[in-house]
Write an enzyme that holds these catalytic residues in place. Structure first.
Site, mmCIF file in Angstrom:
data_model
loop_
_atom_site.group_PDB
_atom_site.id
_atom_site.type_symbol
_atom_site.label_atom_id
_atom_site.label_comp_id
_atom_site.label_asym_id
_atom_site.label_seq_id
_atom_site.Cartn_x
_atom_site.Cartn_y
_atom_site.Cartn_z
ATOM 1 N N LYS A 98 -18.002 -34.555 -17.731
ATOM 2 C CA LYS A 98 -16.509 -34.909 -18.202
ATOM 3 C C LYS A 98 -16.440 -35.801 -19.319
ATOM 4 O O LYS A 98 -17.008 -36.635 -19.222
ATOM 5 C CB LYS A 98 -16.383 -35.964 -16.417
ATOM 6 C CG LYS A 98 -14.910 -36.659 -16.274
ATOM 7 C CD LYS A 98 -14.702 -37.333 -15.390
ATOM 8 C CE LYS A 98 -13.063 -37.581 -15.646
ATOM 9 N NZ LYS A 98 -13.426 -38.614 -14.420
ATOM 10 N N GLY A 159 -7.101 -45.648 -11.534
ATOM 11 C CA GLY A 159 -6.986 -47.171 -10.616
ATOM 12 C C GLY A 159 -5.821 -47.286 -10.628
ATOM 13 O O GLY A 159 -5.838 -48.390 -9.536
ATOM 14 N N ALA A 185 -7.164 -39.232 -11.635
ATOM 15 C CA ALA A 185 -6.998 -40.104 -12.321
ATOM 16 C C ALA A 185 -5.785 -40.524 -11.196
ATOM 17 O O ALA A 185 -4.656 -39.737 -11.927
ATOM 18 C CB ALA A 185 -6.233 -40.328 -13.456
ATOM 19 N N GLY A 186 -5.049 -41.638 -10.916
ATOM 20 C CA GLY A 186 -3.512 -42.389 -10.085
ATOM 21 C C GLY A 186 -3.921 -41.610 -8.649
ATOM 22 O O GLY A 186 -2.397 -42.731 -8.227
ATOM 23 N N ALA A 207 -11.562 -41.677 -7.232
ATOM 24 C CA ALA A 207 -12.822 -42.395 -6.490
ATOM 25 C C ALA A 207 -12.082 -44.034 -5.840
ATOM 26 O O ALA A 207 -12.398 -43.508 -5.070
ATOM 27 C CB ALA A 207 -13.557 -42.495 -8.118
ATOM 28 N N THR A 208 -11.376 -45.165 -7.085
ATOM 29 C CA THR A 208 -11.295 -45.760 -5.877
ATOM 30 C C THR A 208 -10.152 -45.692 -4.984
ATOM 31 O O THR A 208 -9.833 -46.635 -4.935
ATOM 32 C CB THR A 208 -10.558 -47.045 -6.974
ATOM 33 O OG1 THR A 208 -9.236 -45.532 -7.745
ATOM 34 C CG2 THR A 208 -11.145 -47.033 -8.480
#
Length: 252
Positions: A98, A159, A185-186, A207-208
């Protein structure tokens, strides 16, 4: 029934949810979340992992039978990203990477110029490149033309949990792409993941949204269900939006 297999660079994965490992409070919680997600591919930021000891995140992924996707997170230029990818290939024995090349620490947005340079070098070096990119259809097409195995446009900055800021651009990327599109992301909650799949993305990477949730394993299960539901809805075909009401039952 929609095809549940995700195909990237000649590899097949039984889940369309790709997980990240950043932000987890500890390895025990991360393990529970990964299991609940059903993921078969998980990113690892190589600049933050001691690969030689075989401990920590890499050891956990190996024990769970989850493929590690090395990530060049934190790299600020093409040269640094290429070196990190090469070290990851040596350490993990995989040519899949990645690719992240960020412009600055405040926004964590991709540096398009350096990203293209790094992608060209890595593709020429035999890597299977999955680039984290802006939600720009022109840049996504350029990365595909270079030879990237997928394109990974952001929904919103890393994030932030803001969801998909520009769904129209994601749809344009999907419509033009000849390689898998992974929303990266997001993502903030399950409805964001479902929307990404409804827009036509082939997978979602997050992830987060899981690791920093109040209950990471439960959120991971929710994300898995959302990705499946969104993918099925896309394949089923939604009804067209109408200005006026239309009765579902015929008049007698």
């Amino acid at each position: 029934m929609a095809d549940s297999v995700l195909r990237i660079g000649g590899r097949e994965f039984g889940s369309r949810l790709i997980m990240g490992t950043g932000g987890a409070p500890n390895l025990s919680v991360l393990e529970e979340a990964l299991i609940a997600s059903g993921t078969e591919l998980t990113t690892v930021a190589m600049r933050r992992v001691d690969a030689e000891t075989g401990t920590g995140v890499l050891d956990l992924l190996n024990r769970l039978g989850i493929a590690a996707l090395p990530n060049t997170a934190g790299c600020r230029g093409a040269a640094e990203a290429v070196l990190t990818a090469q070290l990851a290939r040596e350490a993990l024995g995989t040519d899949m990477v990645k690719l992240e090349v960020i412009a600055d620490e405040r926004t964590l947005l991709p540096d398009a110029v350096e990203l293209v340079k790094a992608a060209e070098q890595l593709v020429d070096d035999g890597f299977t490149v999955l680039p984290y990119t802006n939600d720009d259809p022109v840049l996504a097409r350029r990365l595909e033309d270079i030879g990237c195995a997928a394109v990974m446009p952001l929904g919103s900055p890393i994030g932030t949990g803001l969801g998909i800021s520009n769904p129209h651009n994601i749809e344009m990327i999907v419509a033009a792409a000849g390689v898998p599109v992974v929303l990266d992301a997001g993502i903030g909650t399950a409805s964001d993941a479902a929307l990404a799949m409804e827009l036509g993305c082939d997978a979602v990477l997050l992830a987060t949204a899981v690791t920093r949730a109040s209950d990471p394993p439960t959120m991971a299960a929710a994300m898995a269900s959302a990705v499946t539901a969104g993918h099925l809805a896309r394949q089923a075909g939604r009804i067209p939006k109408r200005f006026w009401a239309q009765a579902s039952s015929p008049a007698l």
